[in-house]
Scaffold this motif. Sequence first.
Motif, short mmCIF file in Angstrom:
data_model
loop_
_atom_site.label_atom_id
_atom_site.label_comp_id
_atom_site.label_asym_id
_atom_site.label_seq_id
_atom_site.Cartn_x
_atom_site.Cartn_y
_atom_site.Cartn_z
N PRO A 48 -21.30 3.49 -95.58
CA PRO A 48 -20.19 2.55 -95.68
C PRO A 48 -19.22 2.60 -94.50
O PRO A 48 -18.32 1.78 -94.42
N GLU A 49 -19.41 3.55 -93.57
CA GLU A 49 -18.45 3.69 -92.47
C GLU A 49 -18.55 2.55 -91.45
O GLU A 49 -17.54 1.98 -91.06
N LYS A 50 -19.74 2.27 -90.98
CA LYS A 50 -20.00 1.17 -90.03
C LYS A 50 -19.07 1.22 -88.83
O LYS A 50 -18.28 0.31 -88.59
N ALA A 51 -19.19 2.31 -88.05
CA ALA A 51 -18.29 2.48 -86.91
C ALA A 51 -18.89 3.42 -85.88
O ALA A 51 -19.70 4.29 -86.21
N LEU A 52 -18.46 3.25 -84.62
CA LEU A 52 -18.79 4.20 -83.57
C LEU A 52 -17.82 5.36 -83.71
O LEU A 52 -16.60 5.16 -83.77
N LEU A 53 -18.38 6.57 -83.74
CA LEU A 53 -17.53 7.75 -83.95
C LEU A 53 -17.26 8.53 -82.67
O LEU A 53 -16.21 9.14 -82.53
N GLY A 54 -18.23 8.55 -81.75
CA GLY A 54 -18.04 9.34 -80.55
C GLY A 54 -19.30 9.45 -79.73
O GLY A 54 -20.26 8.69 -79.92
N SER A 107 -9.95 7.26 -82.83
CA SER A 107 -10.19 6.63 -84.13
C SER A 107 -11.53 5.90 -84.03
O SER A 107 -11.89 5.40 -82.96
N PRO A 108 -12.27 5.85 -85.14
CA PRO A 108 -13.58 5.17 -85.11
C PRO A 108 -13.42 3.70 -84.71
O PRO A 108 -12.40 3.07 -84.99
N ILE A 109 -14.43 3.19 -84.04
CA ILE A 109 -14.43 1.78 -83.65
C ILE A 109 -15.28 1.04 -84.66
O ILE A 109 -16.50 1.18 -84.70
N THR A 110 -14.63 0.27 -85.50
CA THR A 110 -15.32 -0.42 -86.59
C THR A 110 -16.25 -1.50 -86.07
O THR A 110 -16.07 -2.00 -84.94
N ILE A 111 -17.19 -1.87 -86.90
CA ILE A 111 -18.13 -2.93 -86.51
C ILE A 111 -17.39 -4.24 -86.23
O ILE A 111 -17.77 -4.99 -85.32
N GLU A 112 -16.34 -4.50 -86.95
CA GLU A 112 -15.56 -5.71 -86.71
C GLU A 112 -14.93 -5.71 -85.31
O GLU A 112 -14.99 -6.70 -84.59
N LYS A 113 -14.33 -4.58 -84.95
CA LYS A 113 -13.73 -4.45 -83.62
C LYS A 113 -14.80 -4.52 -82.54
O LYS A 113 -14.60 -5.15 -81.50
N LEU A 114 -15.93 -3.88 -82.78
CA LEU A 114 -17.03 -3.94 -81.82
C LEU A 114 -17.44 -5.38 -81.54
O LEU A 114 -17.64 -5.78 -80.40
N GLU A 116 -15.71 -8.02 -81.80
CA GLU A 116 -14.69 -8.79 -81.08
C GLU A 116 -14.94 -8.72 -79.57
O GLU A 116 -14.78 -9.71 -78.87
N GLU A 117 -15.30 -7.54 -79.09
CA GLU A 117 -15.53 -7.33 -77.66
C GLU A 117 -16.98 -7.57 -77.26
O GLU A 117 -17.27 -8.07 -76.19
N TRP A 118 -17.89 -7.14 -78.11
CA TRP A 118 -19.33 -7.13 -77.83
C TRP A 118 -19.94 -8.10 -78.82
O TRP A 118 -20.44 -7.71 -79.86
N LYS A 119 -19.89 -9.37 -78.50
CA LYS A 119 -20.22 -10.46 -79.44
C LYS A 119 -21.57 -10.32 -80.13
O LYS A 119 -21.70 -10.63 -81.30
N ASP A 120 -22.59 -9.86 -79.41
CA ASP A 120 -23.92 -9.77 -80.01
C ASP A 120 -24.26 -8.36 -80.51
O ASP A 120 -25.43 -8.00 -80.64
N PHE A 121 -23.24 -7.55 -80.81
CA PHE A 121 -23.49 -6.18 -81.25
C PHE A 121 -24.23 -6.16 -82.58
O PHE A 121 -23.86 -6.82 -83.54
N ARG A 122 -25.30 -5.39 -82.61
CA ARG A 122 -26.06 -5.12 -83.83
C ARG A 122 -26.38 -3.63 -83.84
O ARG A 122 -26.92 -3.11 -82.85
#
Length: 164
Positions: A48-54, A107-114, A116-122
């Motif tokens: 459920p996290e869906k984020a870049l952690l490090g 702080s983790p970078i959420t999939i939503e924030k990703l 925003e910057e990286w439009k085709d992020f999967r």
Amino acid sequence: MSPNVLLISIHYEYANMIFEGNKQVEFRRVRPRHLSEGDLILVYATSPEKALLGVLEVEKVVEMSPNKLWNIVKDKAGINQETFQKYYKNSQIAFAIFFKNPFSFDSPITIEKLREEWKDFRPPQCYHYLKDREINFIKSMTKYDILALSNKCRGYQTELLPQV
């Protein structure tokens, strides 16, 4: 020489264990091509996290039978033998990525924030090598020069410095 930067998805429980220091090796059934000492792994924690952690720096990648590997990693695995054996069931070869210098983002970078910057992020199913523009997206979102963590870029560095 610039390091390769590999984006991998890791189950959120194990991803957090890495950055807490309770897991020092990542297991894979498929060996990532072109991954060696000094390369970097960008850790994406699954739902459920869906984020870049490090970021992690690769120490070494090994391949061997699962039984031999367990004897080497049992104190670093962050999992029990039953879970390890279940993961490698019916596998003749096991791959382990040993890493050092885990660096968690402020702080983790959420999939939503990703996105925003990286439009085709999967999030990758297995792994994805980042291109320069994708590395630049990460730099702009975290304010860190993640490439500076690798020994391939610099001889010796004690900390990851903020991008100025």
